[in-house]
Structure formats: C-alpha cells, structure tokens
Design a protein around this motif. Structure first.
Motif, PDB file in Angstrom:
ATOM      1  N   PHE A 110       0.834  -1.087   0.012  1.00  0.00           N
ATOM      2  CA  PHE A 110      -0.033   0.062   0.066  1.00  0.00           C
ATOM      3  C   PHE A 110       0.843   1.267   0.012  1.00  0.00           C
ATOM      4  N   ASP A 111       0.441   2.250  -0.388  1.00  0.00           N
ATOM      5  CA  ASP A 111       0.923   3.608  -0.346  1.00  0.00           C
ATOM      6  C   ASP A 111       0.473   4.309   0.672  1.00  0.00           C
ATOM      7  N   CYS A 112       1.666   5.422   1.293  1.00  0.00           N
ATOM      8  CA  CYS A 112       1.097   6.439   2.346  1.00  0.00           C
ATOM      9  C   CYS A 112       1.413   7.820   1.875  1.00  0.00           C
ATOM     10  N   ASN A 113       0.546   8.655   1.996  1.00  0.00           N
ATOM     11  CA  ASN A 113       0.976  10.067   1.482  1.00  0.00           C
ATOM     12  C   ASN A 113       1.000  11.014   2.590  1.00  0.00           C
ATOM     13  N   ALA A 114       2.230  11.140   2.912  1.00  0.00           N
ATOM     14  CA  ALA A 114       2.729  12.280   4.097  1.00  0.00           C
ATOM     15  C   ALA A 114       3.382  13.239   3.442  1.00  0.00           C
ATOM     16  N   ALA A 115       3.462  13.303   2.075  1.00  0.00           N
ATOM     17  CA  ALA A 115       4.166  14.189   1.363  1.00  0.00           C
ATOM     18  C   ALA A 115       5.715  14.110   1.738  1.00  0.00           C
ATOM     19  N   CYS A 116       6.658  15.167   2.059  1.00  0.00           N
ATOM     20  CA  CYS A 116       7.933  14.930   2.289  1.00  0.00           C
ATOM     21  C   CYS A 116       8.253  14.129   3.552  1.00  0.00           C
ATOM     22  N   SER A 117       7.333  14.029   4.289  1.00  0.00           N
ATOM     23  CA  SER A 117       7.492  13.003   5.503  1.00  0.00           C
ATOM     24  C   SER A 117       7.130  11.566   5.033  1.00  0.00           C
ATOM     25  N   GLY A 118       6.745  11.364   3.768  1.00  0.00           N
ATOM     26  CA  GLY A 118       6.537  10.033   3.349  1.00  0.00           C
ATOM     27  C   GLY A 118       7.330   8.852   3.421  1.00  0.00           C
ATOM     28  N   PHE A 119       8.738   9.188   3.374  1.00  0.00           N
ATOM     29  CA  PHE A 119       9.556   7.814   3.589  1.00  0.00           C
ATOM     30  C   PHE A 119       9.700   7.732   5.203  1.00  0.00           C
ATOM     31  N   LEU A 120       9.572   8.809   6.167  1.00  0.00           N
ATOM     32  CA  LEU A 120       9.533   8.568   7.511  1.00  0.00           C
ATOM     33  C   LEU A 120       8.244   7.624   7.934  1.00  0.00           C
ATOM     34  N   ALA A 188       1.621  15.529  13.290  1.00  0.00           N
ATOM     35  CA  ALA A 188       0.859  16.114  12.123  1.00  0.00           C
ATOM     36  C   ALA A 188       0.428  17.344  12.821  1.00  0.00           C
ATOM     37  N   ASP A 189       0.113  18.364  11.751  1.00  0.00           N
ATOM     38  CA  ASP A 189      -0.972  19.693  12.209  1.00  0.00           C
ATOM     39  C   ASP A 189      -1.492  19.995  10.907  1.00  0.00           C
ATOM     40  N   GLY A 190      -2.630  19.469  10.941  1.00  0.00           N
ATOM     41  CA  GLY A 190      -3.522  19.672   9.481  1.00  0.00           C
ATOM     42  C   GLY A 190      -3.995  21.057   9.462  1.00  0.00           C
ATOM     43  N   SER A 191      -3.956  21.645  10.426  1.00  0.00           N
ATOM     44  CA  SER A 191      -4.429  23.348  10.218  1.00  0.00           C
ATOM     45  C   SER A 191      -3.626  23.758   9.159  1.00  0.00           C
ATOM     46  N   GLY A 192      -2.345  23.461   8.930  1.00  0.00           N
ATOM     47  CA  GLY A 192      -1.617  24.025   7.955  1.00  0.00           C
ATOM     48  C   GLY A 192      -1.635  23.492   6.539  1.00  0.00           C
ATOM     49  N   TYR A 193      -2.860  22.833   6.267  1.00  0.00           N
ATOM     50  CA  TYR A 193      -2.931  22.086   5.033  1.00  0.00           C
ATOM     51  C   TYR A 193      -2.753  22.775   3.881  1.00  0.00           C
ATOM     52  N   VAL A 314      15.344  12.994   9.805  1.00  0.00           N
ATOM     53  CA  VAL A 314      14.395  13.947   9.944  1.00  0.00           C
ATOM     54  C   VAL A 314      13.767  14.635   8.892  1.00  0.00           C
ATOM     55  N   ALA A 315      12.358  14.835   9.148  1.00  0.00           N
ATOM     56  CA  ALA A 315      11.752  15.167   7.799  1.00  0.00           C
ATOM     57  C   ALA A 315      10.496  15.826   8.187  1.00  0.00           C
ATOM     58  N   PHE A 316       9.771  16.867   7.214  1.00  0.00           N
ATOM     59  CA  PHE A 316       8.760  17.418   7.584  1.00  0.00           C
ATOM     60  C   PHE A 316       8.139  17.791   6.344  1.00  0.00           C
ATOM     61  N   GLY A 317       6.939  18.163   6.138  1.00  0.00           N
ATOM     62  CA  GLY A 317       6.220  18.507   4.783  1.00  0.00           C
ATOM     63  C   GLY A 317       4.677  18.606   4.875  1.00  0.00           C
ATOM     64  N   ALA A 318       4.193  18.611   3.726  1.00  0.00           N
ATOM     65  CA  ALA A 318       2.811  18.965   3.338  1.00  0.00           C
ATOM     66  C   ALA A 318       1.775  18.176   4.457  1.00  0.00           C
ATOM     67  N   GLY A 319       0.838  19.144   4.894  1.00  0.00           N
ATOM     68  CA  GLY A 319      -0.171  18.418   5.804  1.00  0.00           C
ATOM     69  C   GLY A 319      -0.735  19.129   7.058  1.00  0.00           C
ATOM     70  N   LEU A 320       0.318  19.793   7.722  1.00  0.00           N
ATOM     71  CA  LEU A 320       1.764  19.568   7.696  1.00  0.00           C
ATOM     72  C   LEU A 320       1.935  18.230   8.400  1.00  0.00           C
ATOM     73  N   THR A 321       3.162  17.541   8.122  1.00  0.00           N
ATOM     74  CA  THR A 321       3.586  16.282   8.791  1.00  0.00           C
ATOM     75  C   THR A 321       4.892  16.485   9.121  1.00  0.00           C
ATOM     76  N   TRP A 322       5.348  15.587  10.103  1.00  0.00           N
ATOM     77  CA  TRP A 322       6.678  15.352  10.128  1.00  0.00           C
ATOM     78  C   TRP A 322       6.895  13.845  10.940  1.00  0.00           C
ATOM     79  N   GLY A 323       8.106  13.684  10.788  1.00  0.00           N
ATOM     80  CA  GLY A 323       8.531  12.274  11.483  1.00  0.00           C
ATOM     81  C   GLY A 323      10.330  12.468  11.672  1.00  0.00           C
ATOM     82  N   ALA A 324      10.568  11.448  12.507  1.00  0.00           N
ATOM     83  CA  ALA A 324      12.058  11.452  12.853  1.00  0.00           C
ATOM     84  C   ALA A 324      12.361   9.910  13.361  1.00  0.00           C
TER      85      ALA A 324
END
Ligand code: UT7
Length: 329
Positions: A110-120, A188-193, A314-324
């Motif tokens: 399956f795919d996941c879409n977390a933009a630039c945090s997609g690999f994390l 994630a903080d979707g208020s910044g979508y 460490v990454a962050f991206g659209a969503g906003l999303t982030w991961g480390a």
C-alpha cells in the motif's frame, strides 16, 4: 502482549533519473538566476524523469538496489509500503505495481501520502509491523515524480523540486545485525494544510478543463511560512531524538533536503556544525518523500554511517506532517 522485536536496516538503495536540469534551464523562461537559486536554496541542479518514466519505475530500481544490499529476495518480503504524493495513478497504489514488478509474490502493498515525510511514514510503518511480529521483511520506499506537477510559470516553486526514489529493507535485528531503529516519531498539524497544496488534484476539485486552465493541479508553496515552521520543527525533532544521548555518539543527521538554509539554521539552533550532516540538495533539489532515503543510501554507500554510532533521520512536509528516527548503525 509479546515483547517488542528489535528492528534493523538490512539494506538501502536509491535511484535518480539521468536527466540533469541545471538552474540555467529556468533562466531561459523565468525571471530568475542561478545565483538567486543557489544563494536562497543551495540547489544547483535537479533530476527530471524521462518521458514515459515515473514513480513506479524509479521505486523499482531503488528497491532492487536495497534488496541486493540486504541480500533479501523479493519473494521473501511480507510487506511493501510506498511513501509518495505522485503515484503513477491515483488508483491503484504505486506499491502494488512495484510489488508485481519486483516479483514480491508474498507481500502486501500500500501507499502512504505524508508528502515530504512520506519515507519516515513508510519506514515507521515497516518498523511497527516487524516490531509487533506481524511481518519479518518489509520494504519501505519514498519515491516521487514531482516534475509533472510543477507550474513552470511560478518561480517561487518550480525551481525547488526534483524526481527520484529511495528504499530500505527492514528486518528483525537478529537477521541483519545493523542499523537498529531505537526510536521513531510521527506527527501532524492539519491546520496548515494550505501551506503546501495541490488543491485541484482530488475529489473536492477534480480535474476539469477549468481547473486545469487555472493550474489548480500544480504544487503551490507558501515558502516563507514553511521556512519558519521547518527550522523550528527540524530543530525540535533532533532534540527529541537526542534525549539521553550526546553529540559525540552521533555520526550523521540525514535531514529532508528542503533548502540548504533551513538545514543550516536548524543545526545552528542546535549548536552543531555541518560535518555530521548529509546534504545532497545541490544535486537533486527537493525530492519530497525520496529525499531522506536517497540521502541515507548515498551516506551508507559513502561509509558515513559508522557501526555503533547514531544516525538521525528527520523530515517534515505538507499536511503539515513530520517524522524522525534514531538509529544505532
Ligand atoms: O518540502 C516542503 C516544500 N518546500 C517548501 O515549502 C519551501 C520552503 N521555503 C523555501 O525554501 C524558501 O522560502 C524559498 C526558497 C521558497 C524562498 O526563499 P525566501 O528567502 O523565503 O524568499 P522569499 O519568498 O522571501 O522571496 C524573496 C524575493 C521575492 O521578491 P520580493 O517580493 O522581495 O520582490 C520573491 O518574489 O525573491 C523573489 N523570488 C525569486 N527571485 C528569483 C522568489 N523566487 C524566486 C526565484 N528567482 N526563483
């Protein structure tokens, strides 16, 4: 509850398309310059996929390299998770076509879409499946063909992005004896979508002649706002991963390759110099979900991940999303 199974990284792989697009390419049709792009972003060139080439194709090549390094056969895989915001099709998932092309006959996909945090996100999912005993061998991918979604009239965004793919094969630590994943976090903080947005690409505003004429399907970024958020978030994530550890234990930080100035500012905040940071944005630009796994694979192959030392992703991206993630190599 069963004890958590310790998880390691058995292999990494990456692929970038052959076509090199230097900054001078944009000077031909936009009011921009190589000097501006280099100074404001650190980007000197990016790779664009060839005609007929797209996300699945690149993901397969990166995955084959990761499997080869891991000495894992495709049919041994239990699961394939692909982080991407630019799958070949909206339906079906890119991971399913990758599964078929690899010959990973036993794997779910399956795919996941977390933009630039997609690999994390794919990486952290892979880790969770193995840690809980649901799977033994999982392929985590980050792959993008952003060049097809850029507005080449918008100098504030089209100069930023490039195409590519990266992958990692995760297994129980006892099978691979390297790259133990000590910690991962997602947020994630979707208020910044709307800060990084392709508003005309989904079910709310599906593609119509009008939406296409307006360019609603292109990636739009509110660069300045993202810049501020990114510096703060990247710094905080590194701090979180470092809790209980010292600078001396770390051999490398592999950050999302978003902008050289953002990476430098986040490190400055930590009081770190750049010797322990993997940067390849000058060659590839921002490849979104592919950026961290491509940089990680290049670092691994260059011998920059030292046995026993700590590596931070460490990454962050659209969503906003982030991961480390914190890894003992
Ligand atoms: O992975 C997540 C997605 N990535 C992002 O969201 C990007 C994050 N943001 C950034 O990397 C930076 O904010 C940018 C590189 C996008 C912009 O850099 P900046 O230093 O924040 O510039 P700015 O937006 O404040 O713009 C400064 C000036 C503006 O002109 P005025 O208003 O001062 O006259 C822009 O119109 O630079 C102008 N500008 C350009 N000039 C030449 C914007 N893009 C360009 C360009 N060439 N390509």
């Amino acid at each position: 509850m069963n004890a958590r199974i310790r998880v390691g990284i058995a292999g990494t792989g990456s692929y970038v398309p052959e076509r090199v697009v230097p900054n001078s390419h944009f000077e031909q049709f936009l009011d921009t310059s190589d000097e501006w792009i280099v100074q404001r972003t650190g980007i000197q060139a990016r790779r664009f996929a060839a005609e007929g080439q797209a996300t699945v194709d690149m993901a397969v090549q990166a995955s084959q390299r990761a499997l080869e390094m891991a000495k894992v056969r495709p049919e041994e895989l239990d699961l394939i998770v692909c982080g991407t915001l630019t799958p070949d099709y909206l339906l079906p998932a890119a991971a399913t076509i990758v599964q078929s092309k690899l010959g990973a006959t036993r794997a779910g996909a399956f795919d996941c879409n977390a933009a630039c945090s997609g690999f994390l996100t794919s990486f952290s999912t892979a880790e969770a499946f193995i840690a809980s005993g649901r799977a033994r061998k999982v392929l985590a991918i980050g792959a993008e063909t952003l060049s097809r979604w850029l507005d080449y009239k918008d100098r504030g965004s089209c100069i930023l992005f490039g195409d590519g793919a990266g992958a990692a094969v995760l297994t129980p630590l006892e099978d691979c004896q390297q790259g133990e994943i000590l910690r991962t976090t997602l947020g994630a903080d979707g208020s910044g979508y709307e800060l990084i947005h392709m508003k005309g690409s989904g079910s709310l505003i599906p593609p119509t002649p009008d939406s296409l004429a307006r360019g609603d399907h292109f990636i739009r970024v509110q660069g300045r706002e993202v810049f501020r958020f990114a510096v703060d978030r990247m710094g905080r994530l590194i701090e979180e991963m470092m809790e209980g550890h010292t600078y001396d234990e770390v051999c490398l930080v592999v950050p999302h390759q978003v902008n050289r100035r953002i990476i430098d500012a986040a490190l400055e905040r930590m009081g770190w110099n750049d010797e322990k940071v993997m940067v390849n944005i000058q060659h590839y630009g921002n490849t979104s979900a592919a950026s961290v796994p491509v940089a990680l694979d290049e670092a691994v192959r260059a011998g920059r991940c030292q046995k026993g030392k700590l590596v931070i992703l460490v990454a962050f991206g659209a969503g906003l999303t982030w991961g480390a993630s914190l890894i003992r190599w």
